[in-house]
Design a protein around this motif. Structure first.
Motif, mmCIF file in Angstrom:
data_model
loop_
_atom_site.group_PDB
_atom_site.id
_atom_site.type_symbol
_atom_site.label_atom_id
_atom_site.label_comp_id
_atom_site.label_asym_id
_atom_site.label_seq_id
_atom_site.Cartn_x
_atom_site.Cartn_y
_atom_site.Cartn_z
ATOM 1 N N SER A 73 0.841 -1.197 0.000
ATOM 2 C CA SER A 73 0.000 0.000 0.000
ATOM 3 C C SER A 73 0.877 1.248 0.000
ATOM 4 O O SER A 73 0.582 2.231 -0.671
ATOM 5 C CB SER A 73 -0.905 0.021 1.232
ATOM 6 N N ARG A 74 1.941 1.201 0.766
ATOM 7 C CA ARG A 74 2.872 2.329 0.789
ATOM 8 C C ARG A 74 3.516 2.541 -0.575
ATOM 9 O O ARG A 74 3.894 3.656 -0.929
ATOM 10 C CB ARG A 74 3.960 2.108 1.840
ATOM 11 N N HIS A 77 -0.182 3.443 -3.118
ATOM 12 C CA HIS A 77 -1.346 4.297 -2.836
ATOM 13 C C HIS A 77 -1.288 5.634 -3.578
ATOM 14 O O HIS A 77 -0.242 6.282 -3.596
ATOM 15 C CB HIS A 77 -1.492 4.547 -1.339
ATOM 16 N N PRO A 78 -2.414 6.046 -4.183
ATOM 17 C CA PRO A 78 -2.449 7.288 -4.960
ATOM 18 C C PRO A 78 -1.995 8.525 -4.176
ATOM 19 O O PRO A 78 -1.550 9.502 -4.788
ATOM 20 C CB PRO A 78 -3.931 7.435 -5.344
ATOM 21 N N ASP A 79 -2.088 8.482 -2.850
ATOM 22 C CA ASP A 79 -1.640 9.618 -2.043
ATOM 23 C C ASP A 79 -0.186 9.984 -2.326
ATOM 24 O O ASP A 79 0.203 11.131 -2.167
ATOM 25 C CB ASP A 79 -1.749 9.272 -0.541
ATOM 26 N N PHE A 80 0.597 8.979 -2.707
ATOM 27 C CA PHE A 80 2.028 9.233 -2.900
ATOM 28 C C PHE A 80 2.371 9.553 -4.354
ATOM 29 O O PHE A 80 3.537 9.626 -4.724
ATOM 30 C CB PHE A 80 2.851 8.030 -2.411
ATOM 31 N N LEU A 82 0.722 12.123 -6.223
ATOM 32 C CA LEU A 82 0.120 13.388 -6.639
ATOM 33 C C LEU A 82 1.091 14.282 -7.404
ATOM 34 O O LEU A 82 0.681 15.079 -8.248
ATOM 35 C CB LEU A 82 -0.391 14.126 -5.402
ATOM 36 N N ASN A 83 2.386 14.123 -7.113
ATOM 37 C CA ASN A 83 3.380 14.950 -7.800
ATOM 38 C C ASN A 83 3.894 14.286 -9.073
ATOM 39 O O ASN A 83 4.743 14.826 -9.755
ATOM 40 C CB ASN A 83 4.578 15.218 -6.884
ATOM 41 N N LEU A 93 -3.448 4.158 -9.179
ATOM 42 C CA LEU A 93 -4.862 3.977 -8.831
ATOM 43 C C LEU A 93 -5.310 2.546 -9.112
ATOM 44 O O LEU A 93 -5.919 1.889 -8.265
ATOM 45 C CB LEU A 93 -5.695 4.976 -9.628
ATOM 46 N N ASP A 94 -4.977 2.049 -10.306
ATOM 47 C CA ASP A 94 -5.349 0.680 -10.678
ATOM 48 C C ASP A 94 -4.667 -0.345 -9.782
ATOM 49 O O ASP A 94 -5.301 -1.298 -9.320
ATOM 50 C CB ASP A 94 -4.952 0.410 -12.135
ATOM 51 N N ALA A 96 -3.492 0.046 -6.762
ATOM 52 C CA ALA A 96 -4.011 0.097 -5.395
ATOM 53 C C ALA A 96 -5.368 -0.607 -5.325
ATOM 54 O O ALA A 96 -5.644 -1.336 -4.368
ATOM 55 C CB ALA A 96 -4.126 1.544 -4.923
ATOM 56 N N ALA A 97 -6.204 -0.404 -6.352
ATOM 57 C CA ALA A 97 -7.524 -1.050 -6.360
ATOM 58 C C ALA A 97 -7.368 -2.570 -6.428
ATOM 59 O O ALA A 97 -8.037 -3.311 -5.705
ATOM 60 C CB ALA A 97 -8.358 -0.539 -7.527
ATOM 61 N N THR A 98 -6.451 -3.045 -7.276
ATOM 62 C CA THR A 98 -6.206 -4.489 -7.388
ATOM 63 C C THR A 98 -5.666 -5.037 -6.071
ATOM 64 O O THR A 98 -6.106 -6.090 -5.592
ATOM 65 C CB THR A 98 -5.185 -4.774 -8.516
ATOM 66 N N ARG B 163 -8.173 16.184 -2.641
ATOM 67 C CA ARG B 163 -8.716 15.017 -1.971
ATOM 68 C C ARG B 163 -9.949 15.395 -1.168
ATOM 69 O O ARG B 163 -9.983 16.441 -0.529
ATOM 70 C CB ARG B 163 -7.647 14.407 -1.036
ATOM 71 N N LEU B 369 -0.180 14.438 0.956
ATOM 72 C CA LEU B 369 -0.325 14.554 -0.495
ATOM 73 C C LEU B 369 0.780 15.411 -1.116
ATOM 74 O O LEU B 369 1.192 15.162 -2.243
ATOM 75 C CB LEU B 369 -1.691 15.156 -0.852
ATOM 76 N N LEU B 377 -0.130 6.884 6.330
ATOM 77 C CA LEU B 377 -0.976 6.576 5.170
ATOM 78 C C LEU B 377 -2.359 6.191 5.652
ATOM 79 O O LEU B 377 -2.513 5.377 6.556
ATOM 80 C CB LEU B 377 -0.380 5.439 4.330
ATOM 81 N N PRO B 406 -8.797 2.986 -3.055
ATOM 82 C CA PRO B 406 -9.548 2.767 -4.283
ATOM 83 C C PRO B 406 -10.017 1.318 -4.447
ATOM 84 O O PRO B 406 -9.333 0.392 -4.042
ATOM 85 C CB PRO B 406 -8.549 3.128 -5.390
ATOM 86 N N ALA B 407 -11.192 1.173 -5.062
ATOM 87 C CA ALA B 407 -11.744 -0.158 -5.287
ATOM 88 C C ALA B 407 -12.338 -0.197 -6.687
ATOM 89 O O ALA B 407 -12.846 0.815 -7.166
ATOM 90 C CB ALA B 407 -12.833 -0.455 -4.266
#
Lengths: 237, 606
Positions: A73-74, A77-80, A82-83, A93-94, A96-98, B163, B369, B377, B406-407
Motif C-alpha cells: 500500500s505504501r 497508494h495514490p496519495d504518494f 500526486l506529484n 490507482l489501478d 491500489a484497487a487491485t 482530496r 499529499l 498513510l 480505491p476499489a
C-alpha cells in the motif's frame, strides 16, 4: 436492462515478463522499473497471491499478510503519486484497487479457498454444486418446521415442541459447521504440503484433484448450512 | 509543489488549517477566531460570509443561508420534511436544490463555494501567498452525489480539490499524530448536521479504516429544533401565537435554543428568552439539563445503532476498542459522553478540541499529499455499497460497503436482441434489496455495435477513487477499444453547469478583488490626507511658501482621486503627495528633535 453476466476471464499463473511502459527496459514482475524507477502496472495475469508477494498456499499467517499489504500500500497508494505524471497516477490507482481486492480476498480463509479453486479451475469444473441428497432432504425438512413455527402460536404446546426441535437442529448444524471448518483446515494443510513437495507425477495429479474436489464440496455445502443456520438464529434467537 | 490547505467545511462552522513544520495549525481570522460560521448573507451591499453574515440571520432571514451542507447533493424531495425550518425559498432544477436569494437562484455548491472562498481568502492573508489547492473534509457517510457536490463547490471557489477526506478519519490522523497510539480506535463524530462512526486500526503509521457508518441527517441542528419546537408549542398555548409565521423571530428562537443547549453542557439549568412580535413582550422559560436530556434522548439514541453496525461490519466487539475519540461540537453534551461511555464501556478521549480536530487532520492529509509527511498513510473505505439495477428492479452489488478504496469492479455486458445498439445502465448506492429503495447515482447508455444478440462483449469498469467518488469506463472486448461514457448524475450538477458556475465565480472574484482593492486604496488615501492636514497645521510655518502651495495642490488632487473608482489614480496621487510633502515631514521631524533636546536641557537645568 440486461442481466449482467459475471466477468470471467482466465486467471493465469505465470508472471508476465514485459517491458517498462516508460523506458522500454525489461521488467520481470517488479513493481518499479530498475532503470527509470517508474511504477509498473500490476499485470492482469498476476494472481492475488503473487500480487501480495505470497506463495499460492491456503494457510496464510494473517500478520504476514497484513505486513505485505501495508508494505505494498505504501508503494502503490495514490496519495504518494500526486506529484507524478498522469500515467503514473493512473497506474497507482489501478494497482491500489487491485491490491485492495487481493487483500480482501485472501484475508478471509473461505474466500481465499474459493479464489484458489477458481484459479485451479479446469480439472475441477465437473464438480457438482448441488448439495448431497441427504443434506438437501434435511434442509427441506427444516425449512418446513421453520415455516410451521413462524406461522403458529409460539406459546402453544406445538409451538414449544417445534422450538425445542429447531434448537436441537441448530445445535447439530452448528456442530456440523465446525466439523466442516476443521476438515477445510486439514485440506488446506494437505494442499500446501502437496504444493511444497512440487511433484508432477500421476499420483500427485490425482491427489491434487481429490483435494480440490473435496474443498469445492465442503465450500458449497458450507454455504447451504450457513444460510439455514442464519435463518434459525433469526427465528429462534 | 504549491501549498495545500486542509478545510473542514462544516454544517455550522468551517475552518482552514495548514501544516507548520510538522505541526497542523488552524488559521485564525483577523479577530483571532478560528471558526467561520457557515452562514452566507446576500445583503443590499453585497455578499457577507461568516460572523458578519450570522448577524443577518435575524435582520434578513430570507436572504441569509445557514446549514447549506444539509442540502449538498440532495433533491427537494429528500429534504421535504424539514423545509418548514428554513426561512429561505427552495426550488429544484435538474435534480438539484436551488435557493432563491434576491431574485437569483443558487445551488448548494455555489453557496458552499462562498464559504470556501472566505476560508481561501483567510489563508491567503495569513500565509501571504496564493492558495489554489485544498483537501476538503466530508462526513464519512456522504454518498457519491454529496461528495461530488463538495468537489464542485471547491472548483467554483477556485480551489483544486486534491482530496475529499472523511471527517472521522481526518480526526484520527490528527489524533494519531498527537498521541502516537497504536491499536483499534472508534471515532464518534457528532457535528452540527451529521453523525459518523468510524472504526480504525492504527499500526506503524497506517490508518486502516475497518468500517464506517452514520447518518448524514442527524446532528446538533436536530437538538436545537427539539428545543425550539418545545418553546414554539408553549408560546402557542400561552399567547395563542404562531411564531412560525415570523421568520426573524423563528431565527432568534433557533439561535436561543442553540445557545441554551451549549450552556447546558456546563450548567445544570439555564434561562431562555424569546422576544415576541408586535410588542407582545417576551417569553422566558427555565430549562434544566435533565429536561433537555429527556427531550433529546431519542436523538442521541439514534447514534448508537450505527455504532453497533460499524462494530459488526468490522468483525469486532466493544472489548476490541482501545480508545474512543470524540469529534464534533455535539459531543460536548454530557448525555452524549455518557451514552458513548456506556456503549463502549470506557471513558472517551476528549483531549482534542472537537471543533478543530477535523481541520487539523485535513492539514495532515494535505501534507501527506504534498510529500511532506511520508510515514503516515490513510486507507479509507467506501461507506455504502455500489451496484447496478438488474432484471426485476433488484440491485446487484458490485462493491460492498466498507471496501477499502480505491476499489474497482468489472462487469461484462451483452445484448439480448439482434442488432441492439445500446444497453442502459443504472448505477445505485445503498444497502437495500430493491433498486428503488437505494440512491440513484447516475444512468448511462452503453453503446454497442449492432450484432446478433449475445455477441457483443462490453466490459464496464466501476472505479471508486481515493475520494470515494465513482468513475465509469467501458471497453469493447472484441475490438479492445475504450469507450467514453457520458454519465448523467441523478442528483448533481452537470459538468457544463459547474463550468458555468466557475466562470461566474471568477467574474465575481475579479469584481470582488477589484472592489476590495478600491476600498483599501480609499482607506489608505483617507489616512494619508488626515496625516498631511495635521502636518500642515502643525508645521506649515516651518517650510517655504512654494512647498506649502505644492502640498495643498497634491492634497486636493488626491482628495478628488479618492472620490473616483480608479485604484491606480489614487495610488499615484498618494505617491505624489508623499513625495511633495517630504520637506514638510523632514522639517517637522527636525523641529520635534530640536524641541526634544531643548526640553532635556530645560529639565537638566531645573
Amino acid at each position: 436492462m440486461n442481466q449482467p453476466t459475471p466477468s470471467g476471464g482466465s486467471r493465469n499463473v505465470q508472471m508476465a515478463r514485459s517491458m517498462c511502459w516508460h523506458c522500454q527496459s525489461e521488467v520481470a514482475g517488479e513493481y518499479f522499473c530498475e532503470r527509470c524507477v517508474k511504477v509498473q502496472p500490476v499485470s492482469k495475469e498476476t494472481d492475488y497471491f503473487t500480487c501480495l508477494g505470497l506463495p499460492r498456499r491456503l494457510t496464510i499467517d494473517p500478520a504476514v499478510l497484513e505486513a505485505k499489504y501495508y508494505e505494498r500500500s505504501r508503494a502503490f497508494h495514490p496519495d504518494f503519486y500526486l506529484n507524478k505524471t498522469e500515467a503514473e497516477q493512473a497506474i497507482s490507482l489501478d494497482n491500489a484497487a487491485t491490491l485492495n481486492t487481493a487483500y480482501r480476498t485472501l484475508r478471509d480463509p473461505v474466500q481465499r479457498a474459493e479464489y484458489l479453486l477458481d484459479l485451479e479451475a479446469g480439472s475441477v469444473k465437473t464438480i457438482r454444486t448441488s448439495p448431497p441428497a441427504d443434506l438437501f432432504e434435511e434442509i427441506l425438512e427444516l425449512q418446513d418446521t421453520l415455516d410451521a413455527y413462524r406461522a403458529g402460536d409460539h406459546s402453544s404446546e406445538t409451538g414449544r415442541r417445534l422450538r425445542a426441535r429447531l434448537e436441537a437442529e441448530r445445535g447439530a448444524l452448528e456442530r456440523r459447521q465446525a466439523e466442516m471448518e476443521d476438515e477445510l483446515q486439514k485440506l488446506f494443510v494437505e494442499w500446501d504440503a502437496l504444493q511444497d513437495r512440487g511433484e508432477a507425477d500421476g499420483h500427485a495429479r490425482m491427489e491434487r484433484d481429490r483435494l480440490l474436489r473435496r474443498m469445492r464440496e465442503i465450500l458449497s455445502n458450507r454455504t447451504y448450512v450457513k444460510n439455514i443456520v442464519n435463518d434459525l438464529v433469526e427465528t429462534i434467537g | 509543489m504549491a501549498r495545500i490547505v486542509g478545510i473542514d467545511l462544516g454544517t455550522t462552522n468551517s475552518l482552514v488549517a495548514y501544516m507548520d513544520k510538522g505541526v497542523p495549525r488552524v488559521i485564525p481570522g483577523a479577530d483571532g477566531r478560528t471558526m467561520v460560521p457557515s452562514v452566507v448573507a446576500m445583503t443590499d451591499h453585497g455578499l457577507l460570509v461568516g460572523d458578519e453574515a450570522k448577524d443577518h440571520l435575524l435582520r434578513s432571514p430570507d436572504r441569509t443561508v445557514y446549514s447549506i451542507k444539509r442540502f449538498m447533493g440532495k433533491s427537494l424531495a429528500d429534504v421535504q420534511g424539514e423545509l418548514a425550518y428554513f426561512p429561505y425559498t427552495l426550488t429544484e432544477q435538474g435534480g438539484v436544490i436551488r435557493i432563491k436569494l434576491n431574485g437569483k437562484t443558487y445551488s448548494p455548491p455555489q453557496i458552499s463555494a462562498m464559504i470556501l472562498k472566505e476560508l481561501k481568502r483567510r489563508a491567503e492573508a495569513y500565509l501571504e501567498e496564493d492558495i489554489t489547492k485544498a483537501v476538503i473534509t466530508v462526513p464519512a457517510y456522504f454518498n457519491d452525489s454529496q461528495r461530488q457536490a463538495t468537489k464542485d463547490a471547491g472548483l467554483i471557489a477556485g480551489l483544486e480539490v486534491l482530496r475529499i477526506i472523511n471527517e472521522p478519519t481526518a480526526a484520527s490522523l490528527a489524533y494519531g499524530l498527537q498521541e502516537k497510539t497504536q491499536g483499534t480506535i472508534a471515532v464518534y463524530d457528532f457535528g452540527g448536521g451529521t453523525f459518523d462512526i468510524s472504526i480504525l486500526k492504527l499500526k506503524q503509521g497506517i490508518f486502516e479504516v475497518l468500517a464506517t457508518n452514520g447518518d448524514t441527517h442527524l446532528g446538533g441542528d436536530d437538538i436545537d429544533r427539539r428545543i425550539a419546537d418545545l418553546l414554539l408549542d408553549e408560546i402557542r398555548s400561552a399567547y395563542d401565537l404562531d411564531l412560525g409565521l415570523y421568520p426573524d423571530h423563528m431565527q432568534a428562537l433557533r439561535l436561543e435554543a442553540e445557545r441554551a443547549k451549549i450552556r447546558l453542557s456546563d450548567e445544570l439549568k439555564t434561562l431562555l428568552t424569546v422576544e415576541l412580535p408586535d410588542g407582545r413582550g417576551r417569553f422566558t422559560r427555565e430549562l434544566t439539563r435533565d429536561q433537555l436530556e429527556s427531550l433529546v434522548a431519542d436523538i442521541i439514541e439514534r447514534t448508537l445503532a450505527p455504532c453497533r453496525s460499524a462494530l459488526k461490519d468490522a468483525g469486532l466487539t466493544t472489548e476490541h476498542i482501545d480508545e474512543v475519540v470524540l469529534v464534533g461540537g455535539s459531543t460536548r453534551m454530557p448525555l452524549v459522553r455518557r451514552r458513548v461511555q456506556e456503549l463502549f464501556g470506557k471513558q472517551p478521549h476528549c483531549h482534542l478540541n472537537p471543533d478543530e480536530v477535523v481541520a487539523l487532520g485535513a492539514a495532515v492529509q494535505a501534507d501527506i499529499l504534498s510529500g511532506g509527511t511520508t510515514d503516515m498513510l490513510l486507507l479509507d473505505v467506501t461507506p455504502l455499497s455500489l451496484g447496478i439495477e438488474t432484471m426485476g428492479g433488484v440491485m446487484s452489488c458490485l462493491i460492498p460497503r466498507n471496501t477499502t478504496i480505491p476499489a474497482n469492479a468489472k462487469e461484462m455486458f451483452t445484448t439480448y436482441a439482434d442488432g441492439q445498439t445500446g444497453v442502459d445502465i443504472h448505477i445505485l448506492q445503498g444497502e437495500r434489496e430493491l433498486a428503488k429503495d437505494n440512491r440513484s447515482l447516475a444512468r448511462f447508455r452503453l453503446k454497442v455495435p449492432p450484432l446478433p444478440a449475445g455477441v457483443p462483449r462490453i466490459e464496464v469498469t466501476f472505479l471508486i477513487d481515493a475520494n470515494g467518488i465513482l468513475h465509469v469506463t467501458a471497453k469493447d472486448m472484441r475490438t479492445g477499444r475504450q469507450q467514453s461514457i457520458e454519465v448523467k448524475p441523478s442528483y448533481g450538477l452537470s459538468e457544463t453547469e459547474v463550468e458555468r458556475m466557475i466562470e461566474e465565480s471568477f467574474k465575481f472574484a475579479k469584481e470582488d478583488v477589484a472592489s476590495r482593492k478600491l476600498i483599501e486604496a480609499r482607506l489608505d488615501a483617507g489616512s494619508l490626507l488626515t496625516a498631511t492636514e495635521k502636518s500642515l497645521s502643525e508645521g506649515g510655518h516651518l517650510v517655504p511658501d512654494d512647498v506649502r502651495t505644492a502640498v495643498r495642490a497634491a492634497v486636493s488632487a488626491l482628495a478628488s482621486a479618492k472620490e473616483g473608482d480608479d485604484v491606480r489614480a489614487i495610488r499615484t496621487r498618494m505617491a505624489e503627495l508623499e513625495q511633495t510633502a517630504k520637506p514638510l515631514s523632514v522639517a517637522l521631524m527636525d523641529d520635534s528633535l530640536k524641541r526634544g533636546l531643548e526640553g532635556k536641557k530645560l529639565s537638566d537645568v531645573t
